[in-house]
Write an enzyme that holds these catalytic residues in place. Structure first.
Site: not given
Length: 666
Positions: A78, A107, A141
């Site tokens: 996206t 990382g 997340e």
């Protein structure tokens, strides 16, 4: 075989060029949708950067500042579509947005910073795509976002389903099922369970399903509107501790008629420093969540005094409502933007401290162009400005505070507590009495006396009884300075001589002096500097009275005889008995005899040089002479006398009113 190698080589050479052309095309399209977006706000990350080492543990610094929106998405799916369009829209509206990109991360070391950015944010935009679930970063997340939102109910999650069925997200089917089959080889069962639970919860939320034929810019615009609406509801204004304001707030809320679909304007008026702005801010904070967009503009009067003041005011309102800086060439163009774009929203607009220069139609256009349900709160010292806005403007006059609330407000500034300590209780009550319920005076004086010793308190009290606080005078004097000269003269006469007196009698004097009392008394009432009580008596707030007398005192601080009005018995007697009269004195009042055993101290020579004296209030027994050839400009004479006493003789050439009062006990 050679043909295949040649084709691969050509594609390899053309691919970067095609990507650049696509980005240029997309950038132009986004710019058109976002209305001159600031392209310098960021630089699109190149695809080549995505090939950086995933094993690096470099801690990348996050952009400066706390965030309002956190965007969670899968970069390759996206990045150059809905994600970048939405990001540009949010940045254009000055919404601080963190745009994470799982593919460009360097990382694990940055993870604590990402968690911090999530916890700072109030809104989370999750963009689910076909390959979203393959990214451990996106899932990690999302899990933190869900956990944080559950702990902070004020935060919201806005899901966008980009070319993916919401049911696949919710139930981890289709591409999401295949992704989790891979994850099960590398992650434990608890981690998998947490990720699936997060997908299930967010996938069940109402969001936007973007399909291949949808206009992504239009969807980004809708999402941006929801984001801004939510943020504006939490954009509360700072106010002082709201002491004694509850009743005012409820009255204004009632007059706003928030349940009605009609357009409503509420006008809050009262003297300077009475608390109009504080009330308006408190009401704004209470009711703003019920509106799509809100704007609070302070100091409108000062704003309109600037060059291009109307345009400045329009820009302020447009920036608040649309969250964009619009270029406005003239007021008509500003009205056009307000009519065409702001009128789409149910808006709350507060305009604080307006005066005669404010014209609603010239600044905001026709009120009927605003969406039904919108509300306006306008504060002013001049009730006429408010009453002429529309026939339906609901007026509310703010009165002085009660003694109980006055003491509480004063103590909050003087002691940082609600009540005075015992050793300062009497002094505190005396100062509150002098302040006469004016919040401005209570705050200013209280702050000045904070942590001061008792001797300073006593000295300040003595000063306040004679001279009002300078900062208070400055605020109150704003209204006085806008008066015409005739209205100023009438105001000063009332402040010095006629509080509590019948308005009719001095009006004869003012009319004969060319001060047009009918018009100018009405102006003073409209500007909240005087009142008429019991249908005919002048009334004025004590602090306004003191401000008026301070204006007279400042005419000549050292020499009272050079001031226009003398209302102090001591100073008046000194000027008369020592023959210090000047042609600057317009009025004298003496209510007490200097020595009741020695009547007739004041002779005609005492009135030497009073060429401009037009008002005299005195006791007959103090006079013992023929004054017929003195004080030629006298228009109003007020004499108190004993029944058997002799009336003094004054020239009647210019007298228009004589008031005779019989002394008590005679």
């Amino acid at each position: 075989m050679d043909y295949m190698k040649w084709a691969v080589t050509v594609i390899g050479l053309l691919l970067p060029l095609l990507i650049i052309l696509y980005k240029l095309w997309l950038g132009r399209r986004i710019s058109n949708r976002a209305n001159n977006v600031d392209n310098a706000s960021r630089t699109l990350d190149s695809i080549a950067s995505a090939s950086g080492s995933a094993d690096s543990d470099t801690l990348l610094p996050l952009p400066f500042g706390e965030y309002e929106v956190f965007m969670n998405f899968r970069g390759p799916d996206t990045r150059y579509q809905i994600t970048d369009i939405l990001f540009r829209f949010l940045v254009n509206l000055k919404i601080r947005t963190f745009k994470d990109d799982d593919e460009l991360r360097k990382g694990e070391g940055i993870w604590p910073n990402l968690v911090e950015a999530i916890e700072q944010s109030k809104i989370y935009v999750t963009i689910f795509s076909e390959n979203y679930a393959y990214s451990k970063w996106c899932l990690k997340e999302l899990a933190v976002i869900v956990e944080h939102q559950e702990r902070n109910q004020g935060c919201i999650i806005l899901p966008i389903f980009y070319m993916v069925d919401p049911r696949d997200v919710r139930h981890q089917s289709g591409p999401y099922l295949r992704a989790f089959r891979q994850h099960e080889n590398f992650f434990d069962e608890e981690t998998i369970r947490i990720w699936k639970a997060a997908l299930n919860k967010v996938g069940a939320l109402k969001g936007w399903h973007v399909k291949s034929n949808d206009e992504q810019g239009a969807i980004a615009d809708l999402v941006t509107g929801i984001v801004w609406s939510h943020l504006s509801k939490n954009n509360f204004l700072e106010t002082d501790k709201l002491i004694g304001m509850d009743d005012h707030i409820e009255v204004v809320k009632e007059r706003l008629a928030l349940d009605s679909p009609c357009m409503t304007i509420v006008g809050i008026h009262g003297i300077g420093g009475i608390g109009k702005t504080t009330i308006a801010k408190a009401v704004y904070n209470k009711v703003s969540p019920q509106f799509d967009r809100c704007s609070f503009v302070e100091d409108v009067r000062e704003m309109l005094q600037q060059r291009d003041g109307i345009i400045i005011l329009q820009k302020h309102i447009i920036s608040d409502i649309l969250r964009s800086d619009e270029s406005i060439a003239n007021a008509s163009e500003g009205i056009g933007i307000i009519r065409d774009r702001i009128s789409r929203f149910k808006s709350l607009i507060v305009l604080d401290d307006v005066d005669e220069k404010f014209e609603f139609d010239e600044i905001l256009g026709n009120i009927k162009s605003f969406l039904l349900g919108s509300r306006f709160i306008i504060t002013s010292r001049n009730v006429r400005v408010l009453s002429t806005l529309t026939d339906d403007c609901k007026l509310y006059r703010v009165r002085e505070m009660s003694h109980h609330h006055s003491l509480q407000l004063f103590c909050n500034h003087a002691f940082k507590r609600d009540s005075p300590p015992s050793n300062f209780e009497t002094l505190s009550k005396d100062i509150v009495y002098v302040a006469a319920g004016l919040p401005l005076t209570l705050k200013v004086v209280g702050s000045l006396l904070f942590q001061e010793e008792e001797a300073i308190w006593k000295d300040k009290l003595r000063q306040l009884k004679e001279i009002p606080e300078e900062k208070v005078v400055e605020r109150l004097k704003i209204n006085y300075d806008t008066l015409n000269e005739e209205a100023k003269q009438i105001f000063l006469d009332i402040a010095c001589f006629f509080i509590g007196e019948d308005k009719e009698l001095p009006s004869y004097m003012w009319s004969d002096c060319g001060l047009f009392p009918i018009t100018n008394i009405n102006i003073l009432i409209q500007r909240s500097v005087i009142e008429i009580v019991k249908t005919h008596l002048f009334q004025m707030h004590d602090q306004l009275r003191d401000m008026g007398r301070e204006i007279v005192r400042q005419e000549d601080i050292r020499h009272p005889c050079k001031r226009s009005r003398i209302w102090s018995n001591e100073k008046a007697l000194d000027i008369l008995l020592n023959k210090k009269g000047t042609n600057r004195v317009k009025g004298i009042r003496i209510h007490d005899d200097r020595d009741k055993k020695k009547p007739g101290d004041i002779s005609k020579e005492c009135f030497m040089n009073f060429l401009e004296l037009r008002y005299l209030d005195i006791k007959a027994r103090m006079l013992n002479d023929d004054f017929s050839n003195y004080v030629p400009g006298l228009r109003s004479l007020r004499v108190s006398f004993k029944y058997s006493g002799r009336m003094p003789n004054f020239s009647v050439d210019n007298l228009v009113i004589v008031e005779l009062f019989r002394l008590r006990g005679t």
